[in-house]
Design a protein around this motif. Structure first.
Motif, mmCIF file in Angstrom:
data_model
loop_
_atom_site.group_PDB
_atom_site.id
_atom_site.type_symbol
_atom_site.label_atom_id
_atom_site.label_comp_id
_atom_site.label_asym_id
_atom_site.label_seq_id
_atom_site.Cartn_x
_atom_site.Cartn_y
_atom_site.Cartn_z
ATOM 1 N N ALA A 49 0.823 -1.211 0.000
ATOM 2 C CA ALA A 49 0.000 0.000 0.000
ATOM 3 C C ALA A 49 0.856 1.260 0.000
ATOM 4 O O ALA A 49 0.592 2.209 -0.737
ATOM 5 N N PHE B 214 -3.856 4.440 1.715
ATOM 6 C CA PHE B 214 -2.629 3.689 1.419
ATOM 7 C C PHE B 214 -1.572 3.908 2.507
ATOM 8 O O PHE B 214 -0.820 2.994 2.838
ATOM 9 N N MET C 58 1.232 3.958 -2.992
ATOM 10 C CA MET C 58 0.820 5.328 -2.685
ATOM 11 C C MET C 58 1.576 6.342 -3.526
ATOM 12 O O MET C 58 1.040 7.401 -3.879
ATOM 13 N N GLY D 104 -9.354 2.735 -3.232
ATOM 14 C CA GLY D 104 -8.167 2.259 -2.534
ATOM 15 C C GLY D 104 -8.330 0.873 -1.932
ATOM 16 O O GLY D 104 -7.501 -0.017 -2.156
#
Length: 401
Positions: A140, A261, A144, A314
């Motif tokens: 994550a 994230f 990002m 997300g």
């Protein structure tokens, strides 16, 4: 608390993050500003619509076969490098194609789309492989960087477009960015060492049914963004929301995605399984669709609804990546990554066409029709969850995929 990485792990995550950044800067310029450039050429609206639709159709057809090459021994980094180089050549050729006639420009755009199709899935492939190898890495937080780069390109692209002129800035910027991406990929030689999986010699490996359920679920949830992506700005300005606020509303959505994230790795591991992440995305998408249907013409509610993008996009993205990493068998991981991207593109294109027809009948109806897509995604998540109990997606030695 943020995870402390060794120098090697930190170097690997930084290189992967840089790959996402250079590719998403290109996307952040091309997605909003390529139609502006086509319009500056004086093309008919019907032709512009065709040229904008061509890359979507191309990705549907090209992504899975290209990513399947990884399972046959072609390195993901090789796909990245070749794709970036061809992108640079085709972006540079677009003004020439336009000068010679839009049919030739259409051919260049198709070649450009073929080159770009494997880029993001290839980086996802490399990143997921790195996370499986070193559980201290966090998908994550690496991913990002792509969202931050995309937002920066949106903001900076508008300024450069105004300073350089529409007809010059877009192809010139994109050519330069593709060259930079090629150089970054070329310099990232060590990133693929542990990621490449040898092709199996026992024939085509099937993707498990639980993975197909998850892939289609993610595609359904992501396709519920279609009405907002295509008609959100039009709907807001038509109902009196100032144009200056439109950019802010989009920035809120991307900002929420970045926050998710950044922070998801600090949540309890049980929250980060593929199906819980996908379920969160589906529920948020359902609320957002209904909210846009009922309150999409009011600024404050829309601001709140845009905050849900962190979950609708997300969490769905993370859930899909977790499912691919957990369930795709060796020898078929490239095909799994490509299939996810292709099904996403097909679902989003279909939902965009549906929302266009609905918006002509009545603006809010287009947003309401996104709710069944989110609900279908949630149902598919439930079906997938019955097939297996996955491990959590994230970081930490006890949380490997």
């Amino acid at each position: 608390m943020p995870h402390l990485l060794s120098p090697i792990a930190d170097s690997g995550s930084l290189r992967l993050a840089l790959l996402y950044a250079v590719v998403f800067v290109e996307i952040g310029i091309a997605m909003p500003f390529m139609p502006v450039w086509l319009n500056a050429l004086g093309l008919d609206a019907v032709v512009i619509g065709l040229l904008v639709a061509l890359p979507i159709a191309t990705r549907i057809v090209a992504t899975a076969p290209l990513l399947s090459l990884i399972d046959r021994g072609v390195g993901a980094r090789t796909l990245l490098l070749a794709g970036s180089l061809v992108l640079a050549l085709t972006y540079a050729a677009m003004p020439v194609g336009a000068a010679l006639g839009w049919p030739l420009l259409a051919l260049v755009i198709v070649l450009n789309a073929v080159a770009g199709a494997p880029l993001v899935p290839s980086i996802d492939y490399l990143t997921l492989a790195a996370v499986r190898r070193d559980p201290r890495l966090d998908y994550a937080r690496i991913r990002m960087s792509g969202s931050i780069a995309f937002l920066a390109a949106n903001l900076g692209g508008g300024f450069l477009l105004g300073a350089m002129g529409e007809s010059l800035a877009v192809p010139l910027l994109l050519t330069g960015l593709a060259v930079i991406a090629s150089l970054v990929v070329h310099a990232s030689r060590g990133i693929e060492g542990a990621a490449t999986v040898a092709a199996t010699a026992s024939g085509r490996v099937r993707l498990p049914r639980k993975l197909w359920f998850a892939i289609v679920a993610a595609a359904a949830i992501q396709s519920s963004h279609a009405a907002i992506y295509a008609f959100g700005s039009i709907h807001w300005t038509t109902h009196g929301i100032a144009t200056a606020w439109v950019g802010t509303l989009w920035a809120i959505g991307v900002g929420a995605e970045i926050v998710l994230f950044a922070l998801i790795g600090n949540t309890p591991a049980r929250w980060r399984t593929p199906f819980r992440l996908l379920s969160l995305g589906a529920v948020a998408a359902l609320v957002r669709a209904v909210g846009m249907w009922l309150l999409g013409d009011q600024l404050l509610p829309v601001m709140a609804l845009q905050c849900l993008h962190g979950a609708t996009f997300g969490a769905t993205q993370l859930g899909a990546m977790a499912a691919v990493s957990a369930f795709a068998p060796d020898g078929a991981r490239g095909r799994a990554q490509g299939s996810l991207s292709a099904v996403n593109a097909l679902a989003s294109a279909s939902a965009t066409l549906m929302s266009g027809a609905a918006y002509r009948l009545g603006g809010p109806l287009a947003f309401a029709l996104m709710a069944p897509l989110a609900l279908a995604g949630l149902g598919l998540v439930v079906a997938a969850a019955r097939e297996a109990e996955p491990r959590p997606f994230g970081t930490g030695a006890a949380e490997t995929l």
